[in-house]
Design a protein around this motif. Structure first.
Motif, short mmCIF file in Angstrom:
data_model
loop_
_atom_site.label_atom_id
_atom_site.label_comp_id
_atom_site.label_asym_id
_atom_site.label_seq_id
_atom_site.Cartn_x
_atom_site.Cartn_y
_atom_site.Cartn_z
N TRP A 183 0.81 -1.22 0.00
CA TRP A 183 0.00 0.00 0.00
C TRP A 183 0.84 1.28 0.00
O TRP A 183 0.32 2.36 -0.24
CB TRP A 183 -0.93 -0.01 1.22
N ARG A 184 2.14 1.14 0.27
CA ARG A 184 3.01 2.33 0.28
C ARG A 184 3.29 2.86 -1.13
O ARG A 184 3.81 3.95 -1.30
CB ARG A 184 4.32 2.01 0.98
N TYR A 185 2.98 2.06 -2.14
CA TYR A 185 3.19 2.46 -3.53
C TYR A 185 1.85 2.83 -4.17
O TYR A 185 0.80 2.33 -3.75
CB TYR A 185 3.83 1.31 -4.31
N MET A 204 -9.22 -8.07 -0.18
CA MET A 204 -10.09 -8.96 0.59
C MET A 204 -9.73 -10.43 0.35
O MET A 204 -9.71 -11.23 1.28
CB MET A 204 -11.55 -8.70 0.21
N ALA A 205 -9.42 -10.78 -0.91
CA ALA A 205 -9.10 -12.18 -1.23
C ALA A 205 -7.83 -12.63 -0.52
O ALA A 205 -7.70 -13.80 -0.16
CB ALA A 205 -8.95 -12.34 -2.74
N ASN A 206 -6.89 -11.71 -0.31
CA ASN A 206 -5.61 -12.07 0.29
C ASN A 206 -5.50 -11.64 1.75
O ASN A 206 -4.41 -11.72 2.34
CB ASN A 206 -4.47 -11.45 -0.52
N GLU A 207 -6.63 -11.17 2.32
CA GLU A 207 -6.66 -10.75 3.72
C GLU A 207 -5.52 -9.79 4.02
O GLU A 207 -4.78 -9.94 5.01
CB GLU A 207 -6.62 -11.97 4.65
N ALA A 208 -5.38 -8.80 3.13
CA ALA A 208 -4.32 -7.81 3.29
C ALA A 208 -4.96 -6.42 3.23
O ALA A 208 -4.95 -5.76 2.19
CB ALA A 208 -3.28 -7.96 2.18
N PRO A 209 -5.56 -5.98 4.33
CA PRO A 209 -6.28 -4.68 4.32
C PRO A 209 -5.34 -3.51 4.09
O PRO A 209 -4.19 -3.50 4.56
CB PRO A 209 -6.91 -4.63 5.71
N PHE A 210 -5.81 -2.55 3.32
CA PHE A 210 -5.06 -1.31 3.08
C PHE A 210 -5.53 -0.25 4.07
O PHE A 210 -6.72 -0.22 4.43
CB PHE A 210 -5.29 -0.79 1.66
N PRO A 211 -4.62 0.64 4.50
CA PRO A 211 -5.05 1.75 5.38
C PRO A 211 -5.95 2.72 4.60
O PRO A 211 -5.97 2.72 3.37
CB PRO A 211 -3.72 2.40 5.78
N ASP A 212 -6.68 3.54 5.32
CA ASP A 212 -7.62 4.47 4.68
C ASP A 212 -6.92 5.49 3.78
O ASP A 212 -7.51 5.98 2.82
CB ASP A 212 -8.44 5.21 5.74
N ASP A 213 -5.68 5.81 4.09
CA ASP A 213 -5.00 6.89 3.35
C ASP A 213 -4.05 6.36 2.27
O ASP A 213 -3.17 7.09 1.82
CB ASP A 213 -4.23 7.79 4.32
#
Length: 291
Positions: A183-185, A204-213
């Protein structure tokens, strides 16, 4: 003695209904727009029914017009087939309705191979963005997401698998991108309408939530996201078979990150009764051998 409608009027009506436009039908038939209107009026007087209705500038078929056009389309197609059988000829120009992304990134780069093998068969590509009506009045062949359509033969070409890709210039040489830090990119996100945003589905498929920002750029079409990735603007999700050439040519790299299968399938379709037409049979044989 059979009682049939005026044949010329039927031909003109079919063209106007298919084109949904009197002037385009006139151009196709090399007559004037007023002549098209006259022939349609003759047919309406014959049936005692309104066949078209206008909604502003749009020309729409009435319910009786829809019924007539559906049957006429079938009858004209069968007459065309009969003409070919009796005359011993064959269609040398085939219309292929195909998704623009599939055409641009997969089909068009390969078509020169088909043309070398079958120089007498012309392929006209009609780009689509949504699944079209499967009908000879639309195209002779289709590449879409449809299958199990009555009267049609279908062949699976590809199951859609999305993989993360980006320009090799986006990262420092040897840098590793981890799922936790993705998510940093900048993420090049495609809005797939009812299906939502593709990176959200991946998250969602990889259970890797991104932060809101997290930073994302949203595109309406995957072709735009792929081009943005090639330009070094971020990481995109792309169908694996669509970016094979870009990866081989060094314009993109496939990141060592999880993929997702979307459940969407690209299928080739044509009328069952037309499978033995030489031109269609040749195209099926060719496309079945493509990887």
């Amino acid at each position: 003695m059979r009682k049939i409608p005026p044949l010329r009027a039927l031909q003109v009506f079919e063209a106007a209904a298919r084109q949904e436009h009197f002037s385009r039908a006139a151009d196709e038939l090399c007559i004037t727009q007023s002549a098209v209107s006259h022939q349609v009026r003759i047919l309406e007087e014959h049936f005692g029914e309104q066949l078209f209705k206008r909604a502003g500038r749009q020309l729409k078929l009435s319910p009786k017009g829809e019924l007539l056009y559906s049957e006429l389309s079938r009858i004209f197609n069968e007459l065309s087939d009969l003409n070919l059988q009796i005359s011993g000829g064959e269609r040398q120009e085939l219309r292929l309705a195909v998704y623009s992304s599939f055409a641009v990134k997969w089909l068009i780069p390969r078509l020169s191979d088909f043309r070398r093998g079958y120089p007498d068969i012309k392929i006209r590509l009609d780009m689509i963005t949504d699944d079209p009506e499967l009908s000879d009045s639309v195209a002779d062949m289709f590449i879409s997401g449809q299958s199990n359509h009555p009267g049609f033969w279908h062949q699976l070409l590809h199951k859609e698998r999305l993989i993360p890709v980006c320009s090799p210039d986006l990262f420092a040489r040897g840098e590793t991108v981890l799922i936790e830090s993705l998510w940093r990119y900048p993420l090049l996100t495609v809005d797939e309408g009812p299906l939502g945003l593709d990176w959200n589905r991946w998250s969602m498929a990889n259970e890797a939530p991104f932060p809101d920002d997290f930073q994302q750029h949203i595109f309406s079409h995957v072709l735009l996201a792929i081009e943005a990735a090639i330009a070094g603007q971020g990481i995109a999700l792309a169908s694996d078979f669509m970016v094979v050439n870009d990866i081989e040519n060094g314009r993109l790299i496939a990141l060592d990150l999880p993929d997702i299968f979307t459940g969407f399938e690209f299928n080739f379709s044509c009328k069952q009764r037309r499978l033995k037409e030489p031109a269609i049979a040749a195209f099926i044989e060719w496309i079945s051998g493509q990887k």
